[in-house]
Design a protein around this motif. Structure first.
Motif, PDB file in Angstrom:
ATOM      1  N   SER A   1      33.398  44.800  62.731  1.00  0.00           N
ATOM      2  CA  SER A   1      34.781  44.314  62.716  1.00  0.00           C
ATOM      3  C   SER A   1      34.945  43.340  61.557  1.00  0.00           C
ATOM      4  O   SER A   1      33.965  42.835  61.007  1.00  0.00           O
ATOM      5  CB  SER A   1      35.135  43.609  64.030  1.00  0.00           C
ATOM      6  OG  SER A   1      35.251  44.524  65.092  1.00  0.00           O
TER       7      SER A   1
ATOM      8  N   ASN B   1      36.570  54.975  64.278  1.00  0.00           N
ATOM      9  CA  ASN B   1      37.270  53.755  64.682  1.00  0.00           C
ATOM     10  C   ASN B   1      37.659  53.818  66.156  1.00  0.00           C
ATOM     11  O   ASN B   1      38.143  54.846  66.626  1.00  0.00           O
ATOM     12  CB  ASN B   1      38.523  53.586  63.822  1.00  0.00           C
ATOM     13  CG  ASN B   1      39.168  52.224  63.977  1.00  0.00           C
ATOM     14  OD1 ASN B   1      38.487  51.212  63.990  1.00  0.00           O
ATOM     15  ND2 ASN B   1      40.478  52.205  64.096  1.00  0.00           N
TER      16      ASN B   1
ATOM     17  N   THR C   1      33.773  51.097  63.918  1.00  0.00           N
ATOM     18  CA  THR C   1      34.599  49.910  63.734  1.00  0.00           C
ATOM     19  C   THR C   1      35.447  49.732  64.985  1.00  0.00           C
ATOM     20  O   THR C   1      36.008  50.690  65.509  1.00  0.00           O
ATOM     21  CB  THR C   1      35.524  50.031  62.503  1.00  0.00           C
ATOM     22  OG1 THR C   1      36.196  51.305  62.536  1.00  0.00           O
ATOM     23  CG2 THR C   1      34.745  49.896  61.213  1.00  0.00           C
TER      24      THR C   1
END
Length: 414
Positions: free
Chosen positions: A80, A374, A199
């Motif tokens: 992150s 993601n 992520t």
């Protein structure tokens, strides 16, 4: 069970630290104040028991949670960013906690009549009965991506405190300057040492994304000529009028406010100008590479046509690629998406697999050799005063991280 109060306390401790990045700076991180949170995070990772915690000269943070199984398991990572967008101020963030949201308007700032309303932001109604964290209407919140950081740290802490949950080696990475497109520029993939990563930088609960825009930035400079307006006939060239021609010659409906899904766009996000010189700043976005290249060519041809029309070079256009669609790099290893999807299903979360209308560190990292889909972090309305995050979504994202780690250890992939 992940503690709600603990998640709230940790998240607020992050968002009240100003980490706004600066696209005009050439340093890494782009603002000195990003170090304030970076150093705090490095110490916090040590305090919860992470190993090999390090922070480099550019404020990139990495840490390791060692495997607790005796068989070979792929090394996975969670990443992150800790900077916030320069689109809206991140100074003096004053979070508001809305317990048991009733589905009605939320008064963010009574004095300035700033209201977060489900009449405009319909997604709010998904979270009726939950706990929301909002802004006070004068700043952004910073859930993009401090929610993601909170979830990763909380997940690592939970795994350390619950060794009965089996997992392989897990790497953690926190980056500066993602919001200005430089989050992965100095990320050392080899040093990170993961086979793949995720992520935690998506929005609403359930989001799982492995496609993003191809992206470029364009700077269009228009040269004019200033003379006294009383004697300007056939002499003055007003760069602002030529700039208007350029703007109006691009497809009017191919802009962010008229597009969705897989539709690309031209986005004029800044103008600086006077008679002598006007500069237009565009971003160009498209999921399809052929369409992306065609969009860039449209701007090049338009520049040539207007220069021909004026009989001289009055427009100078420079286009630079920024990042590319990660799909090309993730599709060959789709099992990493499948694992995240399975983790969500086991937690009774409906996976929302869709394309990102933007980019993440993961898009660049995927092209640097670290495939990186993601996952949702839970926030909504990023980059502005109406940003909010449901606490229950942050808890679920934390549980997804733990579940992914558990699934990878249960089903080792050779």
């Amino acid at each position: 069970m992940i503690s709600k109060a603990h998640i709230i306390k940790r998240f607020i401790s992050y968002v009240t630290i100003d980490t706004e990045s600066d696209p005009n700076s050439q340093t890494t991180p782009s603002t000195e104040k990003q170090w304030d949170l970076a150093n705090k995070l490095a110490e916090e990772l040590k305090a919860i028991g992470m190993q090999d915690v390090n922070i480099d000269e550019n404020a990139y943070i990495m840490a390791t949670l060692p495997s607790n199984v005796d068989h070979d398991v792929p090394t996975i990572g969670f990443i992150s960013h800790f900077d916030t967008s320069p689109d809206f101020t991140g100074a003096n963030v004053n979070p508001q906690i809305i317990e048991t949201y009733d589905g009605k308007d939320i008064i963010l700032n009574e004095a300035e009549n700033i209201v977060l309303s489900p009449d405009y932001f319909e997604d709010l109604l998904q979270y009726k009965g939950q706990t929301l964290i909002t802004t006070d209407g004068t700043t952004l919140l910073g859930a993009d991506d401090k929610a993601g950081i909170c979830e990763i740290v909380s997940a690592m802490e939970y795994l350390i405190q619950h060794p009965e949950i089996k997992h392989g080696t897990i790497k953690v990475g926190f980056t500066p300057d993602e919001e200005i497109g430089r989050g992965a520029h100095k990320f050392d993939v080899e040093k990170f040492g993961a086979d793949w990563a995720y992520t935690m930088d998506g929005s609403q609960i359930g989001e799982l994304e492995y496609e993003n825009f191809n992206a470029a930035g364009a700077v269009v400079k228009i040269k004019g000529k200033i003379v006294h307006p009383g004697y300007a006939k056939d002499k003055m060239i007003n760069s602002m009028y030529i700039a208007t021609e350029f703007i109006n010659s691009l497809p009017r409906l191919e802009t962010p406010e008229h597009t969705e899904g897989y539709q690309g766009f031209f986005h004029l996000h800044n103008i600086e100008g006077d008679v002598e010189e006007t500069t237009l700043h565009y971003i160009i976005r498209d999921h399809d590479m052929e369409h992306f290249e065609a969009r860039k060519e449209v701007m090049v041809k338009l520049t040539t046509e207007l220069n021909t029309q004026y009989g001289r070079e009055v427009i100078f256009t420079e286009i630079k690629d920024q990042y590319f669609n990660m799909r090309e790099k993730v599709e060959p290893v789709m099992h990493i998406v499948d694992i995240a999807e399975e983790a969500m299903k086991q937690l009774d979360i409906e996976p929302l697999i869709k394309a990102i209308r933007g980019g993440t560190d993961g898009s660049q990292l995927s092209y640097m050799g670290l495939p990186c889909p993601n996952i949702f972090a839970g926030g909504h309305n990023f980059h502005g005063r109406f940003e909010y995050v449901p606490v229950e979504s942050m808890i679920k994202a934390t549980e997804v991280i733990c579940k992914i780690a558990e699934l990878v250890a249960l089903k080792p992939i050779k």
